[in-house]
Write an enzyme that holds these catalytic residues in place. Structure first.
Site, PDB file in Angstrom:
ATOM      1  N   LYS A  23      -8.295  25.711  79.589  1.00  0.00           N
ATOM      2  CA  LYS A  23      -7.550  26.793  78.929  1.00  0.00           C
ATOM      3  C   LYS A  23      -8.356  27.375  77.771  1.00  0.00           C
ATOM      4  O   LYS A  23      -8.482  28.598  77.652  1.00  0.00           O
ATOM      5  CB  LYS A  23      -6.207  26.221  78.439  1.00  0.00           C
ATOM      6  CG  LYS A  23      -5.318  27.204  77.716  1.00  0.00           C
ATOM      7  CD  LYS A  23      -3.863  26.799  77.807  1.00  0.00           C
ATOM      8  CE  LYS A  23      -3.493  25.608  76.947  1.00  0.00           C
ATOM      9  NZ  LYS A  23      -3.393  25.925  75.501  1.00  0.00           N
ATOM     10  N   ARG A  28     -11.523  32.119  75.708  1.00  0.00           N
ATOM     11  CA  ARG A  28     -12.719  32.595  75.007  1.00  0.00           C
ATOM     12  C   ARG A  28     -13.600  33.449  75.912  1.00  0.00           C
ATOM     13  O   ARG A  28     -14.252  34.395  75.448  1.00  0.00           O
ATOM     14  CB  ARG A  28     -13.498  31.400  74.444  1.00  0.00           C
ATOM     15  CG  ARG A  28     -12.786  30.762  73.227  1.00  0.00           C
ATOM     16  CD  ARG A  28     -13.254  29.343  73.028  1.00  0.00           C
ATOM     17  NE  ARG A  28     -12.801  28.750  71.767  1.00  0.00           N
ATOM     18  CZ  ARG A  28     -11.604  28.172  71.579  1.00  0.00           C
ATOM     19  NH1 ARG A  28     -10.709  28.140  72.577  1.00  0.00           N
ATOM     20  NH2 ARG A  28     -11.301  27.634  70.409  1.00  0.00           N
ATOM     21  N   GLY A  96      -0.804  29.914  71.291  1.00  0.00           N
ATOM     22  CA  GLY A  96      -1.324  29.850  69.927  1.00  0.00           C
ATOM     23  C   GLY A  96      -2.796  30.230  69.868  1.00  0.00           C
ATOM     24  O   GLY A  96      -3.246  30.895  68.930  1.00  0.00           O
ATOM     25  N   ARG A 124       5.485  29.115  64.761  1.00  0.00           N
ATOM     26  CA  ARG A 124       4.305  28.307  64.402  1.00  0.00           C
ATOM     27  C   ARG A 124       3.566  28.895  63.195  1.00  0.00           C
ATOM     28  O   ARG A 124       3.592  30.098  62.964  1.00  0.00           O
ATOM     29  CB  ARG A 124       3.385  28.176  65.623  1.00  0.00           C
ATOM     30  CG  ARG A 124       4.077  27.373  66.725  1.00  0.00           C
ATOM     31  CD  ARG A 124       3.216  27.207  67.948  1.00  0.00           C
ATOM     32  NE  ARG A 124       2.035  26.412  67.687  1.00  0.00           N
ATOM     33  CZ  ARG A 124       1.065  26.220  68.573  1.00  0.00           C
ATOM     34  NH1 ARG A 124       1.146  26.786  69.758  1.00  0.00           N
ATOM     35  NH2 ARG A 124       0.034  25.471  68.270  1.00  0.00           N
ATOM     36  N   SER A 168      -8.975  22.415  62.722  1.00  0.00           N
ATOM     37  CA  SER A 168      -8.375  23.341  63.696  1.00  0.00           C
ATOM     38  C   SER A 168      -9.453  24.219  64.320  1.00  0.00           C
ATOM     39  O   SER A 168     -10.075  25.047  63.640  1.00  0.00           O
ATOM     40  CB  SER A 168      -7.319  24.222  63.029  1.00  0.00           C
ATOM     41  OG  SER A 168      -6.974  25.289  63.907  1.00  0.00           O
ATOM     42  N   GLN A 170      -8.811  26.497  66.393  1.00  0.00           N
ATOM     43  CA  GLN A 170      -8.289  27.863  66.468  1.00  0.00           C
ATOM     44  C   GLN A 170      -8.613  28.630  65.191  1.00  0.00           C
ATOM     45  O   GLN A 170      -9.024  29.785  65.248  1.00  0.00           O
ATOM     46  CB  GLN A 170      -6.781  27.833  66.716  1.00  0.00           C
ATOM     47  CG  GLN A 170      -6.435  27.274  68.081  1.00  0.00           C
ATOM     48  CD  GLN A 170      -4.945  27.239  68.367  1.00  0.00           C
ATOM     49  OE1 GLN A 170      -4.123  27.469  67.470  1.00  0.00           O
ATOM     50  NE2 GLN A 170      -4.589  26.931  69.592  1.00  0.00           N
ATOM     51  N   ASP A 316      -4.314  17.361  71.945  1.00  0.00           N
ATOM     52  CA  ASP A 316      -3.355  17.824  72.957  1.00  0.00           C
ATOM     53  C   ASP A 316      -2.894  16.702  73.888  1.00  0.00           C
ATOM     54  O   ASP A 316      -2.045  16.931  74.757  1.00  0.00           O
ATOM     55  CB  ASP A 316      -3.972  18.952  73.797  1.00  0.00           C
ATOM     56  CG  ASP A 316      -4.124  20.238  72.979  1.00  0.00           C
ATOM     57  OD1 ASP A 316      -3.418  20.390  71.970  1.00  0.00           O
ATOM     58  OD2 ASP A 316      -4.956  21.077  73.359  1.00  0.00           O
ATOM     59  N   ARG A 347       5.849  17.765  68.563  1.00  0.00           N
ATOM     60  CA  ARG A 347       5.573  16.821  69.657  1.00  0.00           C
ATOM     61  C   ARG A 347       5.856  15.363  69.304  1.00  0.00           C
ATOM     62  O   ARG A 347       6.018  14.538  70.216  1.00  0.00           O
ATOM     63  CB  ARG A 347       4.126  16.984  70.163  1.00  0.00           C
ATOM     64  CG  ARG A 347       3.995  18.253  70.971  1.00  0.00           C
ATOM     65  CD  ARG A 347       2.632  18.442  71.578  1.00  0.00           C
ATOM     66  NE  ARG A 347       2.675  19.576  72.487  1.00  0.00           N
ATOM     67  CZ  ARG A 347       1.620  20.266  72.891  1.00  0.00           C
ATOM     68  NH1 ARG A 347       0.407  19.929  72.470  1.00  0.00           N
ATOM     69  NH2 ARG A 347       1.764  21.271  73.723  1.00  0.00           N
ATOM     70  N   ARG A 388       3.378  20.444  77.810  1.00  0.00           N
ATOM     71  CA  ARG A 388       2.812  19.084  77.826  1.00  0.00           C
ATOM     72  C   ARG A 388       3.901  18.011  77.721  1.00  0.00           C
ATOM     73  O   ARG A 388       3.730  16.898  78.211  1.00  0.00           O
ATOM     74  CB  ARG A 388       1.764  18.917  76.725  1.00  0.00           C
ATOM     75  CG  ARG A 388       0.614  19.914  76.858  1.00  0.00           C
ATOM     76  CD  ARG A 388      -0.644  19.473  76.141  1.00  0.00           C
ATOM     77  NE  ARG A 388      -1.540  20.602  75.951  1.00  0.00           N
ATOM     78  CZ  ARG A 388      -2.341  21.114  76.896  1.00  0.00           C
ATOM     79  NH1 ARG A 388      -2.372  20.573  78.089  1.00  0.00           N
ATOM     80  NH2 ARG A 388      -3.110  22.149  76.635  1.00  0.00           N
TER      81      ARG A 388
HETATM   82  C1  S3P Z   1      -7.247  24.954  70.911  1.00  0.00           C
HETATM   83  C2  S3P Z   1      -7.264  24.188  69.770  1.00  0.00           C
HETATM   84  C3  S3P Z   1      -6.228  23.203  69.457  1.00  0.00           C
HETATM   85  C4  S3P Z   1      -5.371  22.843  70.666  1.00  0.00           C
HETATM   86  C5  S3P Z   1      -4.994  24.038  71.485  1.00  0.00           C
HETATM   87  C6  S3P Z   1      -6.217  24.804  71.947  1.00  0.00           C
HETATM   88  C7  S3P Z   1      -8.326  25.938  71.096  1.00  0.00           C
HETATM   89  O1  S3P Z   1      -5.396  23.719  68.447  1.00  0.00           O
HETATM   90  O2  S3P Z   1      -4.218  22.153  70.260  1.00  0.00           O
HETATM   91  O3  S3P Z   1      -4.253  23.650  72.623  1.00  0.00           O
HETATM   92  O4  S3P Z   1      -8.496  26.455  72.215  1.00  0.00           O
HETATM   93  O5  S3P Z   1      -9.057  26.220  70.117  1.00  0.00           O
HETATM   94  P1  S3P Z   1      -5.798  23.583  66.874  1.00  0.00           P
HETATM   95  O6  S3P Z   1      -7.161  24.087  66.754  1.00  0.00           O
HETATM   96  O7  S3P Z   1      -4.798  24.425  66.130  1.00  0.00           O
HETATM   97  O8  S3P Z   1      -5.661  22.126  66.560  1.00  0.00           O
END
Ligand code: S3P
Length: 433
Positions: A23, A28, A96, A124, A168, A170, A316, A347, A388
């Site tokens: 994913k 990306r 997210g 969130r 993080s 993200q 995750d 979770r 999940r």
């Molecule tokens: C992800 C980063 C994770 C993960 C999410 C996918 C990503 O989140 O939980 O399912 O693709 O960068 P965080 O970076 O907020 O921990």
């Protein structure tokens, strides 16, 4: 009405299977392909709702994306400055990753955008991206730090040196994407290294991006060059089968060509420490990522204290780990996992509630969970719309003494379309309610 499953013990899990594409990498690949010069062919693209939402958003931003067959996308890049304003809000659905990464990417455009999401995503925390992006010069409005995010375009961005308060990928990725459009260098430091797909892919697309575990820097202004992306199978999707084969007596399952990036595979260390029998075979590389076949055999598990350093590398996989812990002898203690409370659901709370219904004792503190292994019984549990949680409870049901009804499972398709068919094929007892 959302869908429900009835899950119950099936047969020992046997045979070989391949889970869908990663994913994180699929999101990306669409994003970088869209703002690159030239045509990017993506193979192994995850046909999940989350990643399709990202592709749909870029179509609305004027990018032509072809889908000639399942798992293939051809992205006709428009260059760093070729995106066009959309005619309304951009819907990230449950994703997210889409919302946070796009906040960074869209902050660098000359036009305004609005990002919206479903009820879970709208609850969130988004301040974690809004604040550092604002320090770069971005203007993003959000009520109470939550979506919708109203992003004002035409703002000059400047590079910053930023240390993330929480690990993080993200947030790191949002800043690197904004950094593509910023004046000077954007430097991101992490309290613990997180998945480095953005850095790797940015460098592969020709950005001036340097990185070592825990640190990444990008120089603004460099155009991206399209290149083909091969997406490996998602370790997080494989995780449900890894745990299931570990806990269902008589199982032996081979998971083919699973992505083995060390920033994703913390669960393997923890399960092996619990006694799991998991062997990585035929190690190789796919699209620049390490992959392997994983052979998993049933083995008795014992509870452990999960070493805190593994937490970001399995962020995750905790719902699945909770199930392994419920099936283990003794207690499993998870600490430093407060981030689990701000995922697609809380979770810790949702897994604790589900496992308690099934007869398992789970003690919770804000960032701690203690799971006492024991026999599982049937009952009705709620997945709270979290993909999940739904799949993890389905794994738990494979060793429960009675049938488990799992409600609110629609969102499984966000990350793992076809989970139910694949699971039944492997031996799971699972049907629509
Ligand atoms: C992800 C980063 C994770 C993960 C999410 C996918 C990503 O989140 O939980 O399912 O693709 O960068 P965080 O970076 O907020 O921990």
């Amino acid at each position: 009405m959302s869908r429900a499953w009835i899950a119950s013990p099936g047969a020992p899990l046997r045979g070989e299977l391949a889970v869908p594409g990663d994913k994180s990498i699929s999101h990306r690949a669409i994003m970088l392909g869209a703002i690159a010069e030239g045509t990017t062919r993506i193979e192994g693209f995850l046909e999940g709702e989350d990643t399709r939402a990202t592709a749909a958003i870029f179509r609305r931003l004027g990018v032509r994306i072809e889908a000639p067959s399942d798992g293939v996308r051809i992205v006709h890049g428009v260059g760093l400055h070729g995106l066009q304003p959309a005619d309304g809000p951009l819907d990230c659905g449950n994703a997210g990753t889409a919302m946070r990464l796009l906040a960074g990417l869209l902050a660098g455009q000359r036009f305004d955008s609005v990002l919206v999401g479903d009820a879970s995503l709208s609850a969130r925390p988004m301040r974690r991206v809004i604040e550092p992006l604002a320090a770069m010069g971005a203007v993003i409005e959000a009520d109470d730090g939550r979506a919708p995010l109203r992003i004002r375009g035409g703002q000059p961005l400047r590079g910053i040196d930023y240390t993330l308060p929480v690990a993080s990928a993200q947030v790191k990725s949002a800043l690197l994407l904004a950094g593509l459009y910023a004046d000077g260098e954007t430097h991101v430091r992490e309290p613990h290294p997180t998945r480095d797909y953005s850095e790797r892919m940015l460098a592969a697309f020709g950005a001036s991006c340097a990185f070592v575990p825990g640190e990444a820097a990008i120089l603004g202004g460099f155009p991206l060059q399209a290149r083909d992306v091969q997406v490996p199978a998602d370790f997080s999707s494989a995780a449900f089968f890894i745990v299931a084969a570990s806990v269902v007596p008589g199982s032996e399952l081979l998971l083919r060509r699973v992505g083995m990036n060390p920033r994703r595979t913390g669960l393997l260390h923890v399960l092996r420490a619990m006694g799991a029998d998991i062997v990585a075979l035929r190690p190789g590389e796919q699209g620049g990522e390490p992959v392997a076949d994983l052979r998993v055999r049933h083995a008795p598990l014992r509870g452990i204290e999960v070493p805190e350093q593994h937490v970001p590398d399995m962020i995750d996989e905790f719902p699945a780990l909770f199930v392994a812990a419920a099936c283990a002898e003794g207690e499993t203690v998870v600490r430093g996992a407060g981030e689990l409370r701000v995922k697609e659901s809380d979770r810790i709370a949702t897994m604790a509630a589900g496992l308690r219904v099934l007869g398992i004792r789970v003690d919770e503190a804000p960032d701690v969970a203690t799971i006492a292994g024991g026999p599982l019984q049937g009952g009705e549990v709620d997945a709270h719309g979290d993909h999940r949680i739904a799949m993890s409870l389905c794994v738990a049901a494979q060793v429960a003494a009675g049938a488990v009804r799992i409600t609110d499972v629609d969102n499984v398709a966000t990350s793992f379309p076809g989970f139910d068919d694949l699971a039944r094929g492997a031996g799971f007892g699972l049907r629509a309610a």
